[in-house]
Design a protein around this motif. Structure first.
Motif, PDB file in Angstrom:
ATOM      1  N   PHE A   1      32.992  22.920  38.107  1.00  0.00           N
ATOM      2  CA  PHE A   1      32.656  21.626  37.277  1.00  0.00           C
ATOM      3  C   PHE A   1      32.923  20.668  38.360  1.00  0.00           C
ATOM      4  N   ASN A   2      33.091  20.655  39.753  1.00  0.00           N
ATOM      5  CA  ASN A   2      33.024  19.742  40.669  1.00  0.00           C
ATOM      6  C   ASN A   2      34.066  18.898  40.492  1.00  0.00           C
ATOM      7  N   ILE A   3      35.312  19.350  40.230  1.00  0.00           N
ATOM      8  CA  ILE A   3      36.552  18.393  39.947  1.00  0.00           C
ATOM      9  C   ILE A   3      36.989  17.845  41.205  1.00  0.00           C
ATOM     10  N   ARG A   4      36.937  16.600  41.487  1.00  0.00           N
ATOM     11  CA  ARG A   4      37.505  15.822  42.896  1.00  0.00           C
ATOM     12  C   ARG A   4      38.986  15.245  42.770  1.00  0.00           C
ATOM     13  N   SER A   5      39.157  14.899  41.475  1.00  0.00           N
ATOM     14  CA  SER A   5      40.562  14.358  41.301  1.00  0.00           C
ATOM     15  C   SER A   5      40.999  14.750  40.066  1.00  0.00           C
ATOM     16  N   ILE A   6      42.585  14.834  40.129  1.00  0.00           N
ATOM     17  CA  ILE A   6      43.147  15.241  38.894  1.00  0.00           C
ATOM     18  C   ILE A   6      43.964  14.089  38.285  1.00  0.00           C
ATOM     19  N   PRO A   7      44.576  13.888  36.918  1.00  0.00           N
ATOM     20  CA  PRO A   7      43.576  14.698  35.838  1.00  0.00           C
ATOM     21  C   PRO A   7      42.107  14.008  35.808  1.00  0.00           C
ATOM     22  N   THR A   8      41.224  14.916  35.614  1.00  0.00           N
ATOM     23  CA  THR A   8      39.848  14.531  35.001  1.00  0.00           C
ATOM     24  C   THR A   8      39.681  14.996  33.839  1.00  0.00           C
TER      25      THR A   8
ATOM     26  N   ALA B   1      50.490  14.688  29.960  1.00  0.00           N
ATOM     27  CA  ALA B   1      50.504  15.876  29.209  1.00  0.00           C
ATOM     28  C   ALA B   1      51.105  15.632  27.738  1.00  0.00           C
ATOM     29  N   PRO B   2      52.328  14.602  27.508  1.00  0.00           N
ATOM     30  CA  PRO B   2      52.759  14.278  26.058  1.00  0.00           C
ATOM     31  C   PRO B   2      51.472  13.407  25.465  1.00  0.00           C
ATOM     32  N   VAL B   3      50.843  12.489  26.092  1.00  0.00           N
ATOM     33  CA  VAL B   3      49.764  11.689  25.605  1.00  0.00           C
ATOM     34  C   VAL B   3      48.650  12.512  25.037  1.00  0.00           C
ATOM     35  N   TYR B   4      48.285  13.764  25.912  1.00  0.00           N
ATOM     36  CA  TYR B   4      47.257  14.666  25.571  1.00  0.00           C
ATOM     37  C   TYR B   4      47.617  15.430  24.307  1.00  0.00           C
ATOM     38  N   GLU B   5      49.049  15.649  24.308  1.00  0.00           N
ATOM     39  CA  GLU B   5      49.434  16.524  23.060  1.00  0.00           C
ATOM     40  C   GLU B   5      49.266  15.719  21.637  1.00  0.00           C
ATOM     41  N   ASP B   6      49.667  14.439  21.840  1.00  0.00           N
ATOM     42  CA  ASP B   6      49.426  13.579  20.669  1.00  0.00           C
ATOM     43  C   ASP B   6      48.125  13.248  20.369  1.00  0.00           C
ATOM     44  N   PHE B   7      47.252  13.507  21.304  1.00  0.00           N
ATOM     45  CA  PHE B   7      45.726  13.332  21.078  1.00  0.00           C
ATOM     46  C   PHE B   7      45.100  14.561  20.405  1.00  0.00           C
ATOM     47  N   ALA B   8      45.675  15.609  20.874  1.00  0.00           N
ATOM     48  CA  ALA B   8      45.261  17.115  20.063  1.00  0.00           C
ATOM     49  C   ALA B   8      45.715  16.811  18.574  1.00  0.00           C
TER      50      ALA B   8
ATOM     51  N   CYS C   1      50.893  17.951  40.109  1.00  0.00           N
ATOM     52  CA  CYS C   1      50.414  16.598  39.810  1.00  0.00           C
ATOM     53  C   CYS C   1      51.186  15.638  38.973  1.00  0.00           C
ATOM     54  N   GLY C   2      51.886  14.660  39.657  1.00  0.00           N
ATOM     55  CA  GLY C   2      52.929  13.594  38.707  1.00  0.00           C
ATOM     56  C   GLY C   2      52.146  13.236  37.554  1.00  0.00           C
ATOM     57  N   PRO C   3      50.978  12.532  37.966  1.00  0.00           N
ATOM     58  CA  PRO C   3      50.270  11.875  36.953  1.00  0.00           C
ATOM     59  C   PRO C   3      49.857  12.645  35.466  1.00  0.00           C
TER      60      PRO C   3
ATOM     61  N   ASN D   1      30.082  13.342  29.639  1.00  0.00           N
ATOM     62  CA  ASN D   1      30.851  12.325  30.357  1.00  0.00           C
ATOM     63  C   ASN D   1      31.979  12.802  30.743  1.00  0.00           C
ATOM     64  N   ARG D   2      32.697  12.066  31.791  1.00  0.00           N
ATOM     65  CA  ARG D   2      33.999  12.548  32.395  1.00  0.00           C
ATOM     66  C   ARG D   2      34.759  11.298  32.835  1.00  0.00           C
ATOM     67  N   MET D   3      36.049  11.408  33.288  1.00  0.00           N
ATOM     68  CA  MET D   3      36.662  10.172  33.537  1.00  0.00           C
ATOM     69  C   MET D   3      37.759  10.623  34.349  1.00  0.00           C
ATOM     70  N   SER D   4      38.177  10.179  35.412  1.00  0.00           N
ATOM     71  CA  SER D   4      39.275  10.454  36.378  1.00  0.00           C
ATOM     72  C   SER D   4      40.579   9.455  35.936  1.00  0.00           C
ATOM     73  N   GLY D   5      41.709  10.284  36.019  1.00  0.00           N
ATOM     74  CA  GLY D   5      42.915   9.310  35.871  1.00  0.00           C
ATOM     75  C   GLY D   5      43.422   9.324  34.393  1.00  0.00           C
ATOM     76  N   ALA D   6      44.853   9.356  34.507  1.00  0.00           N
ATOM     77  CA  ALA D   6      45.538   9.511  33.049  1.00  0.00           C
ATOM     78  C   ALA D   6      45.459   7.768  32.523  1.00  0.00           C
ATOM     79  N   LEU D   7      45.474   8.076  31.199  1.00  0.00           N
ATOM     80  CA  LEU D   7      45.438   6.647  30.164  1.00  0.00           C
ATOM     81  C   LEU D   7      46.169   6.838  28.959  1.00  0.00           C
ATOM     82  N   PRO D   8      46.429   5.850  28.554  1.00  0.00           N
ATOM     83  CA  PRO D   8      47.325   5.552  27.392  1.00  0.00           C
ATOM     84  C   PRO D   8      46.643   6.150  26.079  1.00  0.00           C
ATOM     85  N   LEU D   9      47.189   6.824  25.182  1.00  0.00           N
ATOM     86  CA  LEU D   9      46.554   7.235  23.867  1.00  0.00           C
ATOM     87  C   LEU D   9      45.330   6.387  23.344  1.00  0.00           C
ATOM     88  N   PRO D  10      45.674   5.094  22.862  1.00  0.00           N
ATOM     89  CA  PRO D  10      44.702   4.305  22.474  1.00  0.00           C
ATOM     90  C   PRO D  10      43.391   4.278  23.068  1.00  0.00           C
TER      91      PRO D  10
END
Ligand SMILES: [Zn+2]
Length: 151
Positions: free
Chosen positions: A111-118, A80-87, A73-75, A129-138
């Protein structure tokens, strides 16, 4: 954040999957696993599988964020780097997990994951809660804070 009356905190070791329990004051002193002696916080996303995912959700006294992703999955890869920064940014305030849905299809189904990233946020053993799709760090930080303060 809720604290137990005895001010103990429970966490799962990412290295050996042992459940650790220690006084909450130790959180700020680089707590180590009582079993394998590795650090309980590494500042990086914790790679989990179907089994360890459940264990973390059920045995973490800190909020647990999970990135359900897949290598094709390209997105997800872009995120991934955003998520590393978040961690890195949350330090010892949260557990930040990653689950490869291709290698762990059972978990993706459970967990009924229908799209990724979730991104799914858990607290007290249940999904908040959950959210689908990548997003910027802030925006990611803002979303997480919102979910946790609404609790
Ligand atoms: Zn350990």
């Amino acid at each position: 954040m809720n604290q137990d009356v005895d001010h103990k905190i429970k966490l799962v070791c990412e290295h050996c999957s042992a459940t650790n329990q220690f006084p909450v004051e130790k959180l700020d002193h680089e707590p180590q696993c009582g079993k394998c002696h590795n650090h309980l916080f590494t500042g990086k996303p914790i790679i989990v599988n179907s089994q360890s995912l459940i264990k973390h959700i059920e045995n973490s006294d800190l909020p647990v964020l999970v990135d359900f992703w897949a290598p094709w999955c390209g997105p997800c890869q872009a995120f991934a780097p955003v998520y590393e920064d978040f961690a890195q940014s949350v330090g010892n305030q949260m557990r930040v997990l990653k689950l490869d849905t291709e290698a762990n299809q059972q978990a993706a189904m459970d967990f009924n994951i229908r799209s990724i990233p979730t991104l799914a946020l858990f607290g007290g053993g249940r999904e908040l809660n959950r959210m689908s799709g990548a997003l910027p760090l802030p925006q990611l930080q803002q979303w997480v804070v919102q979910q946790l303060t609404e609790e």
